[in-house]
Design an enzyme around this catalytic site. Structure first.
Site, mmCIF file in Angstrom:
data_model
loop_
_atom_site.group_PDB
_atom_site.id
_atom_site.type_symbol
_atom_site.label_atom_id
_atom_site.label_comp_id
_atom_site.label_asym_id
_atom_site.label_seq_id
_atom_site.Cartn_x
_atom_site.Cartn_y
_atom_site.Cartn_z
ATOM 1 N N HIS A 318 11.846 1.763 4.331
ATOM 2 C CA HIS A 318 11.120 0.537 4.644
ATOM 3 C C HIS A 318 11.808 -0.242 5.762
ATOM 4 O O HIS A 318 13.039 -0.225 5.878
ATOM 5 C CB HIS A 318 11.085 -0.403 3.429
ATOM 6 C CG HIS A 318 10.388 0.116 2.231
ATOM 7 N ND1 HIS A 318 9.022 0.224 2.145
ATOM 8 C CD2 HIS A 318 10.874 0.533 1.030
ATOM 9 C CE1 HIS A 318 8.695 0.689 0.954
ATOM 10 N NE2 HIS A 318 9.802 0.884 0.258
ATOM 11 N N THR A 345 5.559 -9.152 -0.563
ATOM 12 C CA THR A 345 5.336 -7.713 -0.416
ATOM 13 C C THR A 345 4.629 -7.107 -1.621
ATOM 14 O O THR A 345 4.394 -5.900 -1.645
ATOM 15 C CB THR A 345 6.676 -7.006 -0.172
ATOM 16 O OG1 THR A 345 7.640 -7.472 -1.123
ATOM 17 C CG2 THR A 345 7.186 -7.312 1.216
ATOM 18 N N TYR A 369 3.853 -4.972 -13.188
ATOM 19 C CA TYR A 369 3.788 -4.462 -11.816
ATOM 20 C C TYR A 369 3.591 -5.613 -10.836
ATOM 21 O O TYR A 369 2.673 -6.419 -10.957
ATOM 22 C CB TYR A 369 2.643 -3.449 -11.643
ATOM 23 C CG TYR A 369 2.500 -3.019 -10.205
ATOM 24 C CD1 TYR A 369 3.351 -2.069 -9.664
ATOM 25 C CD2 TYR A 369 1.556 -3.618 -9.377
ATOM 26 C CE1 TYR A 369 3.262 -1.704 -8.332
ATOM 27 C CE2 TYR A 369 1.458 -3.263 -8.040
ATOM 28 C CZ TYR A 369 2.312 -2.304 -7.527
ATOM 29 O OH TYR A 369 2.227 -1.960 -6.197
ATOM 30 N N ARG A 389 8.014 0.705 -8.140
ATOM 31 C CA ARG A 389 8.649 2.010 -8.398
ATOM 32 C C ARG A 389 9.070 2.116 -9.858
ATOM 33 O O ARG A 389 10.235 2.355 -10.183
ATOM 34 C CB ARG A 389 9.856 2.248 -7.487
ATOM 35 C CG ARG A 389 9.670 1.801 -6.058
ATOM 36 C CD ARG A 389 8.578 2.594 -5.319
ATOM 37 N NE ARG A 389 7.942 1.712 -4.349
ATOM 38 C CZ ARG A 389 8.473 1.340 -3.183
ATOM 39 N NH1 ARG A 389 9.654 1.803 -2.841
ATOM 40 N NH2 ARG A 389 7.820 0.539 -2.379
ATOM 41 N N GLY A 405 0.451 -2.288 1.616
ATOM 42 C CA GLY A 405 0.113 -3.514 2.316
ATOM 43 C C GLY A 405 -1.032 -3.296 3.290
ATOM 44 O O GLY A 405 -0.929 -2.462 4.190
#
Length: 439
Positions: A318, A345, A369, A389, A405
């Site tokens: 990332h 994010t 989540y 994750r 995104g």
């Protein structure tokens, strides 16, 4: 109430020790890791349950309601504990974002966050263990349990299971609809996720151990607390607030696969820096993080401490930045977390509009989540790891979840592929409960 402590040496790997302690637990527990420093906590001396209208502190059989903004009420509840040196662990669901932004969650009465001060705790760091409990007899029991975990009598292992993580037309259609809304000026960015159900029962401690050895997260966690089970390898920190008022947040946005083949990984790394969509997505995320911190920090202290480096996180890499500032007088770490939550994010820009799109596009609550796992200390320190994750279990269901995104330049096929890349960080390490062994 006071804690007593005892420090003892440990020989085994801290990860395997923590996983074994969790596997042998019959009570609520949390394992929380920060770059090799692991904490295992068990039981509940006190709990704080957070709802849209405030928080409830439960100690023994006594309950106390504290009305007010959810996170600030949680802080008041914990601050009211007259116990020196406490630490609390817990979680905040993504649906807390709806309360923070004036919307009701799907399940109106479900807790938005849950924190517990444990009955006992073991903190593992560089060959030593700090045992914490409220009496000497409890410390003796902890010492024996640690010895069993440390000498290999309770290792956790098992056979991996496989799952199909490819997506379908439903996610592509949701991305296309979001792009249309962005193009129409409704918002700038939104993170849309999809769920992968797991039919096979998963052994969470064994999965955590295997997954942590295959990932390099900013934080990792394993928990059975407040109705949730989860194991995760967090790529970023939503917020870190130190006792001296220093605040940091670490937005990661912009993703490429990381498969261990050096030439290909380097090529994709270079793509991140040259892809206009990825750079734009990252830059606007950093801009929002700065604006949020400026609302709770001393003027002039907010800065970008690190800009657009690349962080490797398991099966993906990332673009990453770090934004920092100093809390203003009269502000607390809970105020800072309320500004930064949910992570940009995991939500979008602006957050209120993004959360509305997420609610329309996704058929149910996200739960953990996109939320956070928290470690909170009596001195005001708050460490909040972003829940991505991860593998989840609740109400008889087990699943994976991943998102991407979405901005105006997004393409549905590429965003779907990005979710697959992220899911591999967990799916490769799933251990079946029926195949797991503890010897």
């Amino acid at each position: 109430m006071r804690w007593i402590e005892r420090r003892v040496p440990v020989e085994a790997d801290a990860l395997s020790t923590a996983a074994a302690l969790a596997a042998g637990s019959a009570e609520p527990y949390v394992v929380y890791e920060d770059h090799g420093k692991l904490c295992w906590a068990e039981g509940e001396l006190a709990t704080v349950t957070v709802h849209a209208s405030g928080a409830r502190l439960t100690v023994g059989g006594e309950r106390r309601e504290l009305p007010g903004p959810p996170l600030q009420a949680a802080g008041l509840a914990l601050g009211g504990l007259n116990w020196a040196g406490w630490r609390a662990y817990g979680w905040a669901s993504f649906e807390l974002s709806h309360a923070l932004h004036g919307r009701e969650p799907f399940q109106e009465h479900a807790p938005l966050a849950y924190l517990a001060v444990p009955r006992r705790e073991i903190r593992l760091d560089r060959g030593t263990a700090l045992l914490r409990a409220t009496d000497e007899a409890e410390l003796d029991v902890l010492r024996d349990r640690l010895a069993a975990a440390d000498d290999g009598r309770t290792p956790v292992s098992g056979d991996r299971t496989s799952v199909d993580i490819r997506g379908g037309d439903g996610y592509r259609a949701a991305v296309a609809s979001a792009v249309a809304g962005i193009t129409a000026g409704e918002l700038d960015k939104v993170i849309l996720s999809r769920v992968v159900p797991l039919e096979e029962e998963i052994d969470f401690p064994a999965t955590y151990l295997a997954g942590r050895r295959g990932n390099d997260p900013a934080r990792s966690f394993l928990l059975r607390l407040g109705g949730w089970e989860a194991a995760g390898f967090s790529p970023e920190v939503v917020a870190r607030i130190d006792a001296d008022g220093a605040v940091t947040t670490q937005p990661l946005a912009g993703t490429r696969a990381l498969d261990g083949e050096r030439a290909g990984d380097l090529e994709r790394r270079n793509e991140l820096y040259h892809d206009a969509k990825e750079v734009y997505e990252h830059a606007i995320s950093v801009r929002l993080a700065m604006a949020e911190l400026e609302r709770v920090c001393v003027p002039g202290t907010v800065r970008v401490a690190e800009f657009m480096s690349v962080k490797e996180r398991g099966s993906v890499q990332h673009l990453a930045s770090e934004v920092a500032g100093g809390l203003a007088g009269g502000r607390t770490g809970w105020d800072a977390l309320a500004e930064l939550f949910p992570a940009v994010t995991a939500s979008g820009i602006p957050k209120e509009a993004a959360c509305a799109v997420i609610r329309r596009a996704e058929s149910s609550d996200r739960g953990l989540y996109g939320g956070a796992v928290l470690a909170v200390d009596a001195d005001g320190t708050i460490d909040a790891a972003l829940v991505l994750r991860s593998v989840f279990r609740r109400d008889g269901r087990t699943w994976l979840q991943a998102g991407a995104g979405i901005v105006a330049q997004s393409h549905p096929d590429r965003e779907l592929e990005e979710t697959v890349e992220k899911l591999r960080s967990v799916s490769r390490f799933l251990v079946s409960r029926t195949r797991a062994t503890a010897t």
